[in-house]
Design a protein around this motif. Structure first.
Motif, PDB file in Angstrom:
ATOM      1  N   PHE A  53     -46.516 -13.813 -24.235  1.00  0.00           N
ATOM      2  CA  PHE A  53     -45.360 -12.974 -23.937  1.00  0.00           C
ATOM      3  C   PHE A  53     -45.178 -11.884 -24.989  1.00  0.00           C
ATOM      4  O   PHE A  53     -44.738 -10.785 -24.692  1.00  0.00           O
ATOM      5  N   SER A  54     -45.501 -12.198 -26.230  1.00  0.00           N
ATOM      6  CA  SER A  54     -45.234 -11.275 -27.335  1.00  0.00           C
ATOM      7  C   SER A  54     -46.348 -10.245 -27.455  1.00  0.00           C
ATOM      8  O   SER A  54     -47.530 -10.602 -27.459  1.00  0.00           O
ATOM      9  N   PRO A  55     -46.007  -8.961 -27.607  1.00  0.00           N
ATOM     10  CA  PRO A  55     -47.030  -7.944 -27.852  1.00  0.00           C
ATOM     11  C   PRO A  55     -47.611  -8.098 -29.258  1.00  0.00           C
ATOM     12  O   PRO A  55     -47.076  -8.818 -30.106  1.00  0.00           O
ATOM     13  N   TRP A  56     -48.688  -7.382 -29.508  1.00  0.00           N
ATOM     14  CA  TRP A  56     -49.412  -7.505 -30.770  1.00  0.00           C
ATOM     15  C   TRP A  56     -48.515  -7.312 -31.991  1.00  0.00           C
ATOM     16  O   TRP A  56     -48.725  -7.936 -33.030  1.00  0.00           O
ATOM     17  N   ASP A  79     -48.258  -2.436 -28.578  1.00  0.00           N
ATOM     18  CA  ASP A  79     -47.554  -2.856 -27.370  1.00  0.00           C
ATOM     19  C   ASP A  79     -48.440  -3.620 -26.394  1.00  0.00           C
ATOM     20  O   ASP A  79     -47.993  -4.004 -25.314  1.00  0.00           O
ATOM     21  N   GLY A  80     -49.687  -3.876 -26.753  1.00  0.00           N
ATOM     22  CA  GLY A  80     -50.581  -4.628 -25.878  1.00  0.00           C
ATOM     23  C   GLY A  80     -50.228  -6.101 -25.856  1.00  0.00           C
ATOM     24  O   GLY A  80     -49.736  -6.662 -26.840  1.00  0.00           O
ATOM     25  N   LEU A  81     -50.469  -6.746 -24.728  1.00  0.00           N
ATOM     26  CA  LEU A  81     -50.185  -8.175 -24.578  1.00  0.00           C
ATOM     27  C   LEU A  81     -51.504  -8.947 -24.563  1.00  0.00           C
ATOM     28  O   LEU A  81     -52.227  -8.936 -23.568  1.00  0.00           O
ATOM     29  N   PRO A  82     -51.844  -9.623 -25.647  1.00  0.00           N
ATOM     30  CA  PRO A  82     -53.129 -10.330 -25.681  1.00  0.00           C
ATOM     31  C   PRO A  82     -53.053 -11.684 -24.989  1.00  0.00           C
ATOM     32  O   PRO A  82     -51.977 -12.282 -24.857  1.00  0.00           O
ATOM     33  N   THR A  83     -54.188 -12.161 -24.537  1.00  0.00           N
ATOM     34  CA  THR A  83     -54.301 -13.558 -24.163  1.00  0.00           C
ATOM     35  C   THR A  83     -54.486 -14.359 -25.451  1.00  0.00           C
ATOM     36  O   THR A  83     -54.765 -13.796 -26.515  1.00  0.00           O
ATOM     37  N   ALA A  84     -54.363 -15.674 -25.342  1.00  0.00           N
ATOM     38  CA  ALA A  84     -54.604 -16.508 -26.522  1.00  0.00           C
ATOM     39  C   ALA A  84     -56.036 -16.328 -27.004  1.00  0.00           C
ATOM     40  O   ALA A  84     -56.304 -16.320 -28.212  1.00  0.00           O
ATOM     41  N   GLU A  86     -57.857 -13.581 -26.720  1.00  0.00           N
ATOM     42  CA  GLU A  86     -57.955 -12.280 -27.400  1.00  0.00           C
ATOM     43  C   GLU A  86     -57.322 -12.330 -28.783  1.00  0.00           C
ATOM     44  O   GLU A  86     -57.803 -11.673 -29.710  1.00  0.00           O
ATOM     45  N   LEU A  87     -56.256 -13.110 -28.930  1.00  0.00           N
ATOM     46  CA  LEU A  87     -55.661 -13.279 -30.250  1.00  0.00           C
ATOM     47  C   LEU A  87     -56.672 -13.923 -31.200  1.00  0.00           C
ATOM     48  O   LEU A  87     -56.797 -13.519 -32.363  1.00  0.00           O
ATOM     49  N   LEU A  88     -57.396 -14.890 -30.689  1.00  0.00           N
ATOM     50  CA  LEU A  88     -58.439 -15.526 -31.490  1.00  0.00           C
ATOM     51  C   LEU A  88     -59.543 -14.546 -31.870  1.00  0.00           C
ATOM     52  O   LEU A  88     -59.935 -14.447 -33.042  1.00  0.00           O
ATOM     53  N   GLU A  89     -60.037 -13.819 -30.885  1.00  0.00           N
ATOM     54  CA  GLU A  89     -61.226 -12.995 -31.109  1.00  0.00           C
ATOM     55  C   GLU A  89     -60.940 -11.707 -31.877  1.00  0.00           C
ATOM     56  O   GLU A  89     -61.742 -11.289 -32.721  1.00  0.00           O
TER      57      GLU A  89
END
Length: 475
Positions: A53-56, A79-84, A86-89
């Protein structure tokens, strides 16, 4: 052995654990990071398909950002919304690969106990000067490590709550484990064939349940025989439907709108006030048995699969031999509990909190991140980043910085059981049961009367950090 020169043990290499390591490095302390998984972010990796839910801008710790930028790393768009995943990578993996963190990281090392060298829980004299002992099971078996302090960021995700409404596994739940998934399985991805064409029961009233229900609805549009059953213990669904277009985290607001639309469409079978007691395997599938508020026994029949989106709880066995004190029902610290207790409030500005609220009777041990909230479901990643900044500042004796705790959080929804998109929000009470006295300085705080009752009240205090906005709430 003395404390001088020993590292600070960080338990868990997820977002908050790695942020703690970054703050330790920034402050000249040496981290020693234990991660049970073979890769960093073991918990995140189990739901890497889920979009956050939280943007970068709320997902990157400030100290971690500084370390990364020194290496030439560039931040994703705020303002991008990562997947979990994408947050990892895009963030955590580059952070873990920095030499100062990589050299301190021990993957595949599961912490099983923490204690003090030469001291069991009873012995007192000289205790504070004794190093911590962290017992770990790693690739080469058991080993003890020593540390001057411990920052426990092990989270709660790996310890899901059972289906039983009484906090225990429902009768028959353990025997049917092969047909139950906990958390957020990748229903629309790698697990699609498991759920396509099946009758799936989703249990829970949080955002994990919402995401799974919507993914199942997408499958049901194209795969005949796919049916969805949703069961909740209560009948108030406002928290999961959220604030709609008024939610400060738009992705969460849209999730709520979509789920409400799905509910209203009649495309799912909804059972509210369903308090699970037992599961039975029958010739027609699993029968889920529950109890209604009036004591009547009710049943849901013909279930093929169950998704238990029932939340999680902290693993308290790690500190069995340490002097820790938890709130009796939330399992957070005593000082933090009144600020986050979902029995008393589901909204209000998040009061800034740091090392003082997180401290235990065992000096030098802090639980941070989702684990610090115990069983309360309203933790935000940005909160964890500010927690570790405060804790690390206290470890080096910079009490001014440690006590200067501030949170810059988005609005997280409406503060009532109606929906902003229904046009009812304006007439409802504001945060914590009443409107903010002064939007510039109001916050959720404990006044003496409320404190005596163990409840949260709202007051205007000069020592409170300003609320992000007068209507900000925590989900």
């Amino acid at each position: 052995m003395t404390l001088n020169g020993l590292p600070v043990a960080v338990l868990g290499a997820g977002p908050v654990g790695l942020a703690a390591a970054a703050h330790l490095i920034q402050r000249g302390l040496r981290p020693l990071i234990f991660e049970r998984g073979d890769e960093i972010g073991a918990n995140l990796n189990t739901y890497r398909h889920v979009r956050l839910f939280s943007p970068w801008q709320y997902n990157i710790d400030k100290a971690a950002r500084k370390l990364l930028e020194l290496s030439g790393w560039r931040s994703p768009a705020h303002d991008g919304l990562p997947t979990a995943g994408e947050l990892l990578e895009a963030y955590l993996t580059p952070l873990a690969e920095l030499p100062e963190i990589a050299s301190a990281l021990k993957l595949g090392h599961k912490v099983i106990q923490v204690t003090r060298q030469g001291f069991d829980k009873v012995k007192s004299r000289g205790r504070e000067q004794a190093p911590f002992v962290i017992r770990v099971v790693g690739p080469n078996g058991e080993r003890d490590y020593h540390a001057q302090a411990v920052i426990d960021a092990t989270g709660t995700w790996a310890n899901p709550n059972p289906l039983g409404a009484n906090g225990l596994p429902a009768l028959g739940e353990l025997g049917l484990a092969a047909q139950i998934a906990y958390g957020m399985p990748d229903v629309a991805g790698i697990d699609r064939t498991t759920y396509a064409g099946k009758r799936t029961l989703v249990v829970g009233a949080g955002h994990s349940a919402a995401g799974t229900l919507l993914a199942l609805a997408d499958i049901a549009e194209t795969v005949p025989g796919t049916s969805i059953v949703w069961a909740t213990r209560g009948d108030q669904l406002a928290r999961v439907f959220g604030g709609g277009d008024a939610d400060g985290l738009p992705a969460r607001g849209q999730l709520g709108l979509r789920l409400k639309s799905l509910r209203d469409s009649g495309k799912l079978e909804l059972h509210t006030n369903f308090r699970m007691t037992a599961l039975h395997q029958t010739t027609e599938g699993i029968q889920a048995v529950g109890e209604a508020p009036n004591g009547e026994q009710v049943a849901i029949d013909g279930i093929d699969r169950i998704v238990a989106a029932t939340g999680a709880r902290p693993d308290l066995t790690l500190t069995r031999e340490m002097r820790v004190r938890h709130d009796p029902w939330l399992e957070s610290t005593d000082a933090l509990a009144p600020l986050i207790d979902p029995n008393e409030h589901s909204c209000g500005t998040v009061r800034p909190h740091g090392h003082r609220e997180l401290a235990h009777p065992e000096p030098g041990y802090y639980a941070v991140g989702a684990k610090s909230y115990g069983r309360a479901p309203n933790f935000l990643m940005a909160t964890g980043y500010e927690q570790v900044r405060s804790v690390v500042a206290s470890l080096v004796g910079d009490m001014a910085a440690a006590d200067d705790v501030q949170l810059d959080l988005p609005e997280t929804g409406v503060c009532n059981t109606h929906f902003a998109y229904d046009g009812n929000a304006a007439s409802e009470p504001g945060c914590c049961g009443g409107p903010a006295v002064d939007a510039s300085s109001a916050c959720c705080a404990l006044d003496e009367t409320e404190k005596a009752q163990g409840r949260l009240g709202c007051s205007t205090l000069s020592s409170c950090a300003p609320a992000p906005k007068a209507s900000a709430c925590c989900a």
